[in-house]
Each structure stands twice: as C-alpha cells, then as structure tokens.
Design a protein around this motif. Sequence first.
Motif, PDB file in Angstrom:
ATOM      1  N   UNK A  59       0.889  -1.288  -0.068  1.00 30.14           N
ATOM      2  CA  UNK A  59       0.199   0.000   0.335  1.00 30.14           C
ATOM      3  C   UNK A  59       0.751   0.823  -0.076  1.00 30.14           C
ATOM      4  N   UNK A  60       2.079   1.189  -0.603  1.00 33.16           N
ATOM      5  CA  UNK A  60       3.126   2.567   0.234  1.00 33.16           C
ATOM      6  C   UNK A  60       3.964   3.000  -1.123  1.00 33.16           C
ATOM      7  N   UNK A  61       2.905   2.075  -2.325  1.00 36.91           N
ATOM      8  CA  UNK A  61       3.855   3.310  -3.836  1.00 36.91           C
ATOM      9  C   UNK A  61       4.699   3.207  -3.652  1.00 36.91           C
ATOM     10  N   UNK A 168      14.078  15.949  -0.447  1.00 34.36           N
ATOM     11  CA  UNK A 168      13.310  15.291   0.428  1.00 34.36           C
ATOM     12  C   UNK A 168      12.907  13.623  -0.685  1.00 34.36           C
ATOM     13  N   UNK A 169      13.370  12.094   0.579  1.00 34.12           N
ATOM     14  CA  UNK A 169      12.615  11.260  -0.519  1.00 34.12           C
ATOM     15  C   UNK A 169      12.163  10.306   0.463  1.00 34.12           C
ATOM     16  N   UNK A 170      11.003   8.698   0.518  1.00 37.98           N
ATOM     17  CA  UNK A 170      10.785   8.498   1.204  1.00 37.98           C
ATOM     18  C   UNK A 170      10.226   9.358   2.317  1.00 37.98           C
ATOM     19  N   UNK A 171       8.793   9.693   1.324  1.00 45.70           N
ATOM     20  CA  UNK A 171       8.033  10.246   2.303  1.00 45.70           C
ATOM     21  C   UNK A 171       6.711   9.741   2.090  1.00 45.70           C
ATOM     22  N   UNK A 172       6.025   9.283   3.305  1.00 48.36           N
ATOM     23  CA  UNK A 172       4.635   9.022   3.108  1.00 48.36           C
ATOM     24  C   UNK A 172       3.441   9.544   3.846  1.00 48.36           C
ATOM     25  N   UNK A 195      10.294   9.483  -4.176  1.00 43.48           N
ATOM     26  CA  UNK A 195       9.587   8.021  -3.193  1.00 43.48           C
ATOM     27  C   UNK A 195       8.983   8.521  -2.665  1.00 43.48           C
ATOM     28  N   UNK A 196       7.477   9.480  -2.652  1.00 43.05           N
ATOM     29  CA  UNK A 196       6.568  10.003  -2.084  1.00 43.05           C
ATOM     30  C   UNK A 196       4.899   9.271  -2.178  1.00 43.05           C
ATOM     31  N   UNK A 197       4.562   8.401  -1.516  1.00 42.46           N
ATOM     32  CA  UNK A 197       3.606   8.437  -2.361  1.00 42.46           C
ATOM     33  C   UNK A 197       2.589   9.720  -1.230  1.00 42.46           C
ATOM     34  N   UNK A 221      13.798  12.444 -10.690  1.00 42.01           N
ATOM     35  CA  UNK A 221      13.463  12.373  -9.804  1.00 42.01           C
ATOM     36  C   UNK A 221      11.830  12.617  -9.527  1.00 42.01           C
ATOM     37  N   UNK A 222      11.271  12.388  -8.366  1.00 38.94           N
ATOM     38  CA  UNK A 222      10.154  12.714  -7.902  1.00 38.94           C
ATOM     39  C   UNK A 222       9.061  11.659  -9.108  1.00 38.94           C
ATOM     40  N   UNK A 223       9.227  10.651  -8.177  1.00 37.20           N
ATOM     41  CA  UNK A 223       8.352   9.542  -8.570  1.00 37.20           C
ATOM     42  C   UNK A 223       7.512   9.435  -7.337  1.00 37.20           C
ATOM     43  N   UNK A 224       6.356   9.104  -7.394  1.00 37.54           N
ATOM     44  CA  UNK A 224       4.927  10.404  -6.792  1.00 37.54           C
ATOM     45  C   UNK A 224       3.993   8.866  -7.230  1.00 37.54           C
ATOM     46  N   UNK A 225       3.350   8.338  -5.632  1.00 38.35           N
ATOM     47  CA  UNK A 225       2.398   7.855  -5.976  1.00 38.35           C
ATOM     48  C   UNK A 225       1.017   8.073  -5.113  1.00 38.35           C
TER      49      UNK A 225
END
Length: 344
Positions: A59-61, A168-172, A195-197, A221-225
């Motif tokens: 569920x974290x995308x 910033x990265x790996x942000x939910x 790496x943002x969801x 960059x800017x990989x976002x779910x």
Amino acid sequence: MRLHPFAAAGAAALLCSALVSCSGTEDPQDMEAVSADAAPETDEESTAPSDEAEEDVSALGWAGQPGEIGGEEHPGVTGGAAGETVTAADADDLAEHLSSDEPLTIEVNGTIDLDGQVRVGSDKTLVAGEDGAELTDGGLVVDGADNVVLDGLSVDADGTALAVRGGSHHVLVDGSTFSDGDGDPLVTVDGGSDYVTLSWNHFSDAESAVAVGSEDEEPGALRVSIHHNFFDGTAGGQPQARNAEHVHVFNNYFRGNAENGVLSTHGSMVLVEGNYFEDTAMSVSSGEEEPGNVVTRDNLLVDTEQPELRGDVPDPPYAYEVDDTVDVPDLVSHGAGVRSASRP
C-alpha cells in the motif's frame, strides 16, 4: 499507521451510463460509452512486473520502494518506528521534536496553531492521537529530509499545507485532510524530491490540490504514487506533473473539479488507472505548449470530458492491486482523510 489493504482487482464490466477513458492511442471519441477501458492483453490479476513482486502487495507505492539516493541505498519508508513515542502539546514542542536528530514518533492531540511553516526532519512519524490532530495557520515543510510519515492530520493552511522539497525522499502522507489553499497548491512535491506516496487523503477548498515538479527540475526524480485520495471540489492539479520521472495515479475519486483532473506536462510520465471522475471539466490532459506523457486505463467518467492521451508510460516496479472503479466513490469518500477509522 493505518494503511488500507487493497481489495483484489476485478475485471467486471462497468455497466453505467457514463463515458470511460481508454488506454493506448485510440481516439477516445471512438470508444463505447458503457464499457471498461481497453486494457493490455495480459493476465488481468497481474499489475506487477514479476511473479515475485505479486506476492508482496504494497500500500506504500513509491514511498515503500528501496532506492539509491546520492550513492547510498535507502530502504522503504518506516518513519520514526525505530525510536521512542513522544507527545507535542504546542507549536514549540512540535518544532523541537520534528527537528530532533533521532527517530521519533510524535503524537498530536487537539489543535496546534503553527504560526508559520514548521520543518520536519528525517526519521519522523507525525501522527494524530486519540483526540485527533488539527494544525492551523501554517504548514509543514519536508526539506532535504528522508524517511518521513505524516498520518491522520488535519491541516488548514491559508496556503500550501505541505511542501516536500530539497531532494527529500521516502515520504508517506496518509489519511490526512488538507484545505484552504488560498490560491496555492495544498501539497507540493518538487526540488528533486523522490519516492513519495500520497494515500487516503481528502483535499478541498483550493484552486490546486497537488503540484508535482516545476519547470526547471532535473530529470530522474519525482517518482510519486497518488492513490485513494478524494479531490473534493478542488479546481485542478490533481496532480499537475512537470518533469516527473513517474507519477502513478490510481483509485482516486474526483468530484466537482472545475478545471481538470490530472495534468501531465513538461515530459512527465503519468499512469492514470482505476479512477472515478465525476463532474470534472477534463479528466486527464497532456498539456498544450509543453506536453507530458499520459496513459489511462479502467477509469470511469461521469459528466466528464474524455482524456487527452500521449506517448507510453511504464508500469511502476512495485506490486499493487486496483479496486474496482465502480466502488471508488463509496470507498474513498468514506475512507479518505481524518475519517480513516471508517476504512474497510
């Protein structure tokens, strides 16, 4: 952190008096009005790139994906789970905890007047306590930080409620409510962040809900779910993507959006699937002067213009399953935002 376990994907026909979007390069106007989007001729239950990935439904995308940042390998997001749990009673408490060098889970109970922007440091979970968490008169800034979880918050900002920037990265961002943008996007993700969801959030009372990227972003960059969010009367930008490496928009509910739903520009790669668009001026657009790439499938459109498609967009590398599109309005309108306790 309450994360929704995705329901199993279904391939049932969407027998509804509505228009639906198409995938591929066919003219959307040639599609039938009461059928599901044309889907690739592959195994219907598989939306992951491999059998091994299918066994780990996430569920974290993008936020849950390991990734190499600055030559170092980073695991998926965990927030402050490795540290202690503390309580923030006021804005000073909150700022002190969020700027700490150690991992922390920070609980907020009641209303805190931020009186401006408050920075969120790395390895932090900011979560609502039993009495809920309402942040007013300001916003949160994740700038140059990583491994951040924001869960169950209500932010009334009079501007941008949350800015993720500075690499910033790996942000939910999960189960939260954002409102009152005062002409600015409620959430921005830019400055090389990755790496943002954004999941199970409720956006309202704003001209723009989510802005991903800017005109001068560096590539890669800017990989976002963006999934299971309720875009409730926000005019446009759900999201607007610019120079984004990959944006995955699925199972969101768009209602009463006066300008557009999803906008892909400046060469962005955007995959839009399993969303429900209701009374939205334009479901999906690739832009005009600086177009982006966009592929759609299995969306349902009610009183909404057909999408403008362009180019090819790959599937994301993580495992995921898509809820039946016809169920999205009920599922998301009852489950998104601080009402997350009502999620199935």
